[in-house]
Design an enzyme around this catalytic site. Structure first.
Site, PDB file in Angstrom:
ATOM      1  N   ASP A 155       0.900  -1.242   0.033  1.00 42.55           N
ATOM      2  CA  ASP A 155      -0.101   0.074   0.050  1.00 42.55           C
ATOM      3  C   ASP A 155       1.023   1.203   0.082  1.00 42.55           C
ATOM      4  O   ASP A 155       1.812   1.359   0.596  1.00 42.55           O
ATOM      5  CB  ASP A 155      -1.137   0.131   1.295  1.00 42.55           C
ATOM      6  CG  ASP A 155      -2.226   1.036   1.049  1.00 42.55           C
ATOM      7  OD1 ASP A 155      -3.331   0.657   0.977  1.00 42.55           O
ATOM      8  OD2 ASP A 155      -1.793   2.389   1.080  1.00 42.55           O
ATOM      9  N   ILE A 156       0.486   2.255  -0.709  1.00 39.51           N
ATOM     10  CA  ILE A 156       1.300   3.442  -0.797  1.00 39.51           C
ATOM     11  C   ILE A 156       1.253   4.404   0.232  1.00 39.51           C
ATOM     12  O   ILE A 156       2.070   4.971   0.412  1.00 39.51           O
ATOM     13  CB  ILE A 156       0.983   4.165  -2.169  1.00 39.51           C
ATOM     14  CG1 ILE A 156       2.041   4.876  -2.748  1.00 39.51           C
ATOM     15  CG2 ILE A 156      -0.366   5.208  -1.866  1.00 39.51           C
ATOM     16  CD1 ILE A 156       1.827   5.579  -4.006  1.00 39.51           C
ATOM     17  N   HIS A 177     -10.337  -5.437  -3.518  1.00 35.87           N
ATOM     18  CA  HIS A 177      -9.108  -5.663  -2.855  1.00 35.87           C
ATOM     19  C   HIS A 177      -9.309  -5.750  -1.432  1.00 35.87           C
ATOM     20  O   HIS A 177     -10.222  -5.567  -0.703  1.00 35.87           O
ATOM     21  CB  HIS A 177      -8.153  -4.391  -3.085  1.00 35.87           C
ATOM     22  CG  HIS A 177      -8.590  -3.163  -2.616  1.00 35.87           C
ATOM     23  ND1 HIS A 177      -9.590  -2.419  -3.099  1.00 35.87           N
ATOM     24  CD2 HIS A 177      -8.597  -2.332  -1.349  1.00 35.87           C
ATOM     25  CE1 HIS A 177      -9.840  -1.222  -2.595  1.00 35.87           C
ATOM     26  NE2 HIS A 177      -9.243  -1.179  -1.454  1.00 35.87           N
ATOM     27  N   HIS A 205      -7.098  -5.777   2.276  1.00 35.54           N
ATOM     28  CA  HIS A 205      -5.880  -5.148   3.006  1.00 35.54           C
ATOM     29  C   HIS A 205      -5.343  -6.225   4.057  1.00 35.54           C
ATOM     30  O   HIS A 205      -6.183  -6.646   4.576  1.00 35.54           O
ATOM     31  CB  HIS A 205      -6.228  -4.117   3.765  1.00 35.54           C
ATOM     32  CG  HIS A 205      -6.854  -2.920   3.134  1.00 35.54           C
ATOM     33  ND1 HIS A 205      -6.154  -1.540   2.876  1.00 35.54           N
ATOM     34  CD2 HIS A 205      -8.188  -2.583   2.452  1.00 35.54           C
ATOM     35  CE1 HIS A 205      -6.877  -0.986   2.318  1.00 35.54           C
ATOM     36  NE2 HIS A 205      -8.086  -1.407   1.919  1.00 35.54           N
TER      37      HIS A 205
HETATM   38  P1  AMP Z   1      -9.841   1.534  -0.058  1.00 34.07           P
HETATM   39  O1  AMP Z   1     -10.058   2.743   1.097  1.00 34.07           O
HETATM   40  O2  AMP Z   1      -9.870   0.020   0.761  1.00 34.07           O
HETATM   41  O3  AMP Z   1     -10.468   1.556  -1.356  1.00 34.07           O
HETATM   42  O4  AMP Z   1      -8.175   1.349  -0.062  1.00 34.07           O
HETATM   43  C1  AMP Z   1      -7.619   1.831  -1.040  1.00 34.07           C
HETATM   44  C2  AMP Z   1      -5.938   1.781  -0.724  1.00 34.07           C
HETATM   45  O5  AMP Z   1      -5.247   1.993  -1.979  1.00 34.07           O
HETATM   46  C3  AMP Z   1      -5.607   2.892   0.261  1.00 34.07           C
HETATM   47  O6  AMP Z   1      -5.019   2.118   1.499  1.00 34.07           O
HETATM   48  C4  AMP Z   1      -4.551   3.755  -0.391  1.00 34.07           C
HETATM   49  O7  AMP Z   1      -3.465   4.104   0.219  1.00 34.07           O
HETATM   50  C5  AMP Z   1      -4.029   2.488  -1.714  1.00 34.07           C
HETATM   51  N1  AMP Z   1      -3.464   3.037  -2.647  1.00 34.07           N
HETATM   52  C6  AMP Z   1      -3.960   4.214  -3.656  1.00 34.07           C
HETATM   53  N2  AMP Z   1      -3.185   4.417  -4.715  1.00 34.07           N
HETATM   54  C7  AMP Z   1      -2.160   3.188  -4.560  1.00 34.07           C
HETATM   55  C8  AMP Z   1      -1.104   3.012  -5.291  1.00 34.07           C
HETATM   56  N3  AMP Z   1      -0.983   3.930  -6.659  1.00 34.07           N
HETATM   57  N4  AMP Z   1      -0.275   2.046  -4.960  1.00 34.07           N
HETATM   58  C9  AMP Z   1      -0.387   1.385  -3.825  1.00 34.07           C
HETATM   59  N5  AMP Z   1      -1.460   1.666  -3.123  1.00 34.07           N
HETATM   60  C10 AMP Z   1      -2.259   2.640  -3.351  1.00 34.07           C
END
Ligand code: AMP
Ligand code: ZN
Length: 111
Positions: free
Chosen positions: A30-31, A100, A102
């Site tokens: 996760d970024i 996705h 986590h």
């Molecule tokens: P959600 O709130 O469950 O939709 O989580 C989306 C997740 O994607 C968040 O924890 C973000 O930090 C992560 N995220 C967004 N863009 C990226 C990216 N380019 N690379 C890795 N993680 C990302």
């Protein structure tokens, strides 16, 4: 129409720190990590939310959990503990509309 962020990550159009890949799944860091270990595990096939995943294709969720178990061990949190969660739609806090999970661990998590 702009393709979704995670589909673009799977294709390599947007960089990611890959931690696992097979025919059906992709996993990456996760970024914006909420803990020392914060990984995202996704199906390569696009489904916007868990609501859009047909019952007949639910096997991919079992595959995701197999990978979560493997990654938890690999990243050293299997014994200390970790959290698995999937956010669905607005009230669930979903931001990226590609299914996705986590995997979060490496510190004591509070509710
Ligand atoms: P959600 O709130 O469950 O939709 O989580 C989306 C997740 O994607 C968040 O924890 C973000 O930090 C992560 N995220 C967004 N863009 C990226 C990216 N380019 N690379 C890795 N993680 C990302
Ligand atoms: Zn997608």
């Amino acid at each position: 129409m702009q393709e979704c962020l995670f589909c673009r990550i799977i294709k390599g159009e947007i960089p990611s720190e890959k931690v696992y890949e097979d025919e059906n799944l992709y996993a990456f860091k996760d970024i914006n990590p909420k803990a020392p270990v914060h990984l995202l595990i996704i199906p390569k096939k696009h489904y916007a939310t868990l609501n859009d995943l047909p019952d007949a294709e639910m096997g991919v969720i079992a595959e995701i959990h197999c990978v979560i178990k493997k990654l938890a061990a690999e990243f050293g949190v299997a014994e200390s503990g970790y959290r698995v969660l999937a956010n669905v739609n607005k009230d669930g806090g979903q931001v990226v509309y590609h299914v996705h999970y986590h995997l979060i661990g490496g510190r004591q998590l509070r509710v």
